[in-house]
Scaffold this motif. Sequence first.
Motif, mmCIF file in Angstrom:
data_model
loop_
_atom_site.group_PDB
_atom_site.id
_atom_site.type_symbol
_atom_site.label_atom_id
_atom_site.label_comp_id
_atom_site.label_asym_id
_atom_site.label_seq_id
_atom_site.Cartn_x
_atom_site.Cartn_y
_atom_site.Cartn_z
ATOM 1 N N PRO A 173 11.088 34.593 80.015
ATOM 2 C CA PRO A 173 11.631 33.188 79.865
ATOM 3 C C PRO A 173 13.110 33.419 79.520
ATOM 4 N N GLY A 174 13.510 32.392 79.978
ATOM 5 C CA GLY A 174 15.134 32.084 79.842
ATOM 6 C C GLY A 174 15.432 31.905 78.439
ATOM 7 N N GLU A 175 14.953 31.517 77.538
ATOM 8 C CA GLU A 175 15.195 31.127 75.991
ATOM 9 C C GLU A 175 15.851 32.384 75.563
ATOM 10 N N ALA A 176 16.868 31.799 74.658
ATOM 11 C CA ALA A 176 17.569 32.945 73.882
ATOM 12 C C ALA A 176 16.783 33.349 72.984
ATOM 13 N N ILE A 177 16.891 34.735 72.174
ATOM 14 C CA ILE A 177 16.202 35.091 71.348
ATOM 15 C C ILE A 177 16.092 34.369 69.772
ATOM 16 N N ASP A 178 17.477 33.677 69.570
ATOM 17 C CA ASP A 178 17.273 32.855 68.295
ATOM 18 C C ASP A 178 16.283 31.623 68.723
ATOM 19 N N GLN A 179 16.367 31.181 69.893
ATOM 20 C CA GLN A 179 15.254 30.061 70.057
ATOM 21 C C GLN A 179 13.915 30.677 69.933
ATOM 22 N N TRP A 180 13.449 31.726 70.189
ATOM 23 C CA TRP A 180 12.174 32.220 70.223
ATOM 24 C C TRP A 180 12.022 32.515 68.475
ATOM 25 N N LYS A 190 10.698 40.141 62.479
ATOM 26 C CA LYS A 190 10.678 41.554 63.181
ATOM 27 C C LYS A 190 9.882 41.710 64.622
ATOM 28 N N GLU A 191 8.490 41.154 64.459
ATOM 29 C CA GLU A 191 7.848 41.475 65.563
ATOM 30 C C GLU A 191 8.220 40.486 66.635
ATOM 31 N N THR A 192 8.926 39.229 66.271
ATOM 32 C CA THR A 192 9.367 38.462 67.717
ATOM 33 C C THR A 192 10.552 39.038 68.309
ATOM 34 N N THR A 193 11.367 39.593 67.395
ATOM 35 C CA THR A 193 12.694 40.108 67.956
ATOM 36 C C THR A 193 12.321 41.406 68.701
ATOM 37 N N SER A 194 11.025 42.366 68.132
ATOM 38 C CA SER A 194 10.882 43.485 68.864
ATOM 39 C C SER A 194 10.446 43.045 70.314
ATOM 40 N N TYR A 248 10.760 40.614 71.937
ATOM 41 C CA TYR A 248 11.603 39.751 73.204
ATOM 42 C C TYR A 248 12.385 40.901 73.599
ATOM 43 N N LEU A 249 12.917 41.912 72.791
ATOM 44 C CA LEU A 249 13.880 43.230 73.234
ATOM 45 C C LEU A 249 13.211 43.961 73.967
ATOM 46 N N THR A 250 11.918 44.147 73.754
ATOM 47 C CA THR A 250 11.021 45.303 74.616
ATOM 48 C C THR A 250 10.824 44.575 75.752
ATOM 49 N N ALA A 251 10.412 43.336 75.857
ATOM 50 C CA ALA A 251 9.992 42.627 77.099
ATOM 51 C C ALA A 251 11.337 42.695 78.215
ATOM 52 N N GLN A 252 12.401 42.387 77.294
ATOM 53 C CA GLN A 252 13.738 42.416 78.159
ATOM 54 C C GLN A 252 13.814 43.921 78.662
ATOM 55 N N SER A 253 13.831 44.829 77.889
ATOM 56 C CA SER A 253 14.226 46.299 78.459
ATOM 57 C C SER A 253 13.039 46.636 79.281
ATOM 58 N N SER A 254 11.669 46.103 79.403
ATOM 59 C CA SER A 254 10.833 46.480 80.134
ATOM 60 C C SER A 254 11.262 45.987 81.774
ATOM 61 N N ILE A 255 11.806 44.965 81.922
ATOM 62 C CA ILE A 255 12.356 44.160 82.955
ATOM 63 C C ILE A 255 13.417 45.201 83.875
ATOM 64 N N GLU A 256 14.274 45.783 82.729
ATOM 65 C CA GLU A 256 15.223 46.713 83.351
ATOM 66 C C GLU A 256 14.533 48.068 83.669
ATOM 67 N N ARG A 257 13.522 48.364 82.855
ATOM 68 C CA ARG A 257 12.666 49.641 83.349
ATOM 69 C C ARG A 257 11.921 49.368 84.767
ATOM 70 N N ILE A 258 11.676 48.278 84.823
ATOM 71 C CA ILE A 258 10.769 47.849 86.353
ATOM 72 C C ILE A 258 11.776 48.014 87.315
ATOM 73 N N ASN A 268 4.713 35.763 72.990
ATOM 74 C CA ASN A 268 3.923 34.315 72.941
ATOM 75 C C ASN A 268 3.129 34.295 71.591
ATOM 76 N N ARG A 269 2.452 35.398 71.303
ATOM 77 C CA ARG A 269 1.480 35.455 70.053
ATOM 78 C C ARG A 269 2.281 35.152 68.854
ATOM 79 N N TRP A 270 3.377 35.905 68.544
ATOM 80 C CA TRP A 270 4.036 35.779 67.280
ATOM 81 C C TRP A 270 4.863 34.399 67.334
ATOM 82 N N ALA A 271 5.095 33.985 68.587
ATOM 83 C CA ALA A 271 5.771 32.537 68.462
ATOM 84 C C ALA A 271 4.976 31.342 68.579
ATOM 85 N N GLY A 272 3.455 31.632 68.432
ATOM 86 C CA GLY A 272 2.746 30.648 68.244
ATOM 87 C C GLY A 272 2.200 29.964 69.541
#
Length: 467
Positions: free
Chosen positions: A245-252, A355-359, A361-371, A431-435
């Motif tokens: 999703p396009g939202e920034a990490i601060d929004q999440w 912590k978990e939301t940041t982790s 988000y960053l892991t999902a972003q890196s997964s896209i690059e890994r794909i 999404n789980r940590w963001a409710g």
Amino acid sequence: MTVRIAVSLLLAVCVAHVHAQEPDSPPPASASVSANEYAADLMQLYRESRLEDPRVLAAYARAQAGVDRQREAFGGLLPQVTASGSFNRTNRDVESYSESFNNERYALSLSQHIYNKAAWENYQKFKQLARQGEFESVDAQAEATVDLAQRYFVALASDDELELILAERRATQKNLDRVNALYDRKMAMVTDVLDLQARVDALAAQEVEARNQVRLSREELSEIVGRPVEEKLSRIREDVELQVPGEAIDQWIERALAANPGLKAQEEALGAADAAVRESRGAHYPSLSLNLSAQRSDVGYDNTLAPRSDSYVASFGVQIPLYSGGSASARVRSLHSERLATEQQVEAIRRQVVKETTSAYLTAQSSIERIRASRNALESAEKSSVAAERGFQYGVVNAVDVLTSVQNEYAARRDLLKAQYDFITNLLVLNRWAGRLSEQSIENVNVWLARSEEARALERKATSEQD
């Protein structure tokens, strides 16, 4: 050419795990139908788990118990009405006479708190606890959903590993057969034969472990849905573009702090702790109550028979606590300390959410690059495998080089599939940590899984290429 055939075989094996619907022409009738002819997707298993997962059912039961305890506490604020009655049979023996008679007494009383701080704060405490139970139920369901998704993709990864090992073993075995034929004609070295044979034997050992892992991963799914999961599992479609999703990490993070059910549950627990402190302080406050009673009786002194009388009483009762041995003050101090401990738990959960939301988000972003990187690596590995095959035909490279290129190709396939599974899992965790994890979230992910007609088209394409 052999590697191309092996690749086609791999595609045919992989798509065999996708949905299976009815074919274009009706199949021949059979007396029995195997469970393996059906397919299960993530949404189907999610709906089953809502009804069968003990964690979800227990969380719902605890939430319902909290609602009932709130209603129980509210009942203490309402009028308390009691009715009583008695019937006596009396025999009296006196020196000059004896008598027998019946006595009856009926009473109705009503008591209502007009001011009772302890009772009111007790209700507020259980009101907060009920809301805490509701949020904990939502959080438990979200955690169970993520666990289901993780087990689902672990099962898919186990299936992938087995099929890739089988495909690599077939491709390596074909190369071994060809090298053996060349060796018989004195056109290949014995080291090439031994290297290929060692790889075939190693793949055979890996196949045993992979089959065991497939069974274990299915058992983990069965633990959640409460039945054996023997169906084929739907796989990720090839025509979808996985995106964060396009939202920034601060929004999440802001959204998570506002809506995370685990954090909100702890905030409600803090509110309940505040109410408990106020309730304990209520032991120092006076209380005022209204009492109404009505009585009809013909019972006199010492159970003698008296004329029937009706009495009606209305009274206001005032209770002023003076001294209770210091227990009331001690209870206030202990509950205040518990309130401070709960406050620290809220802060700990808040930090964990960040912590978990940041982790995630960053892991999902890196997964896209890994794909993306894994797809490029797979394309390069496929070209390298074809080039090695041609080089071997012309005598430029040896069999070991071909073996290495085949291993690299299948390793790239494993990396690509794992990157896709990791991305989807981390997206659900985010999404789980963001409710925001709900049934719609699972439905959105389920859209990315291949439909059966697409799987059959891929199977037909793979079969034609194989021919």
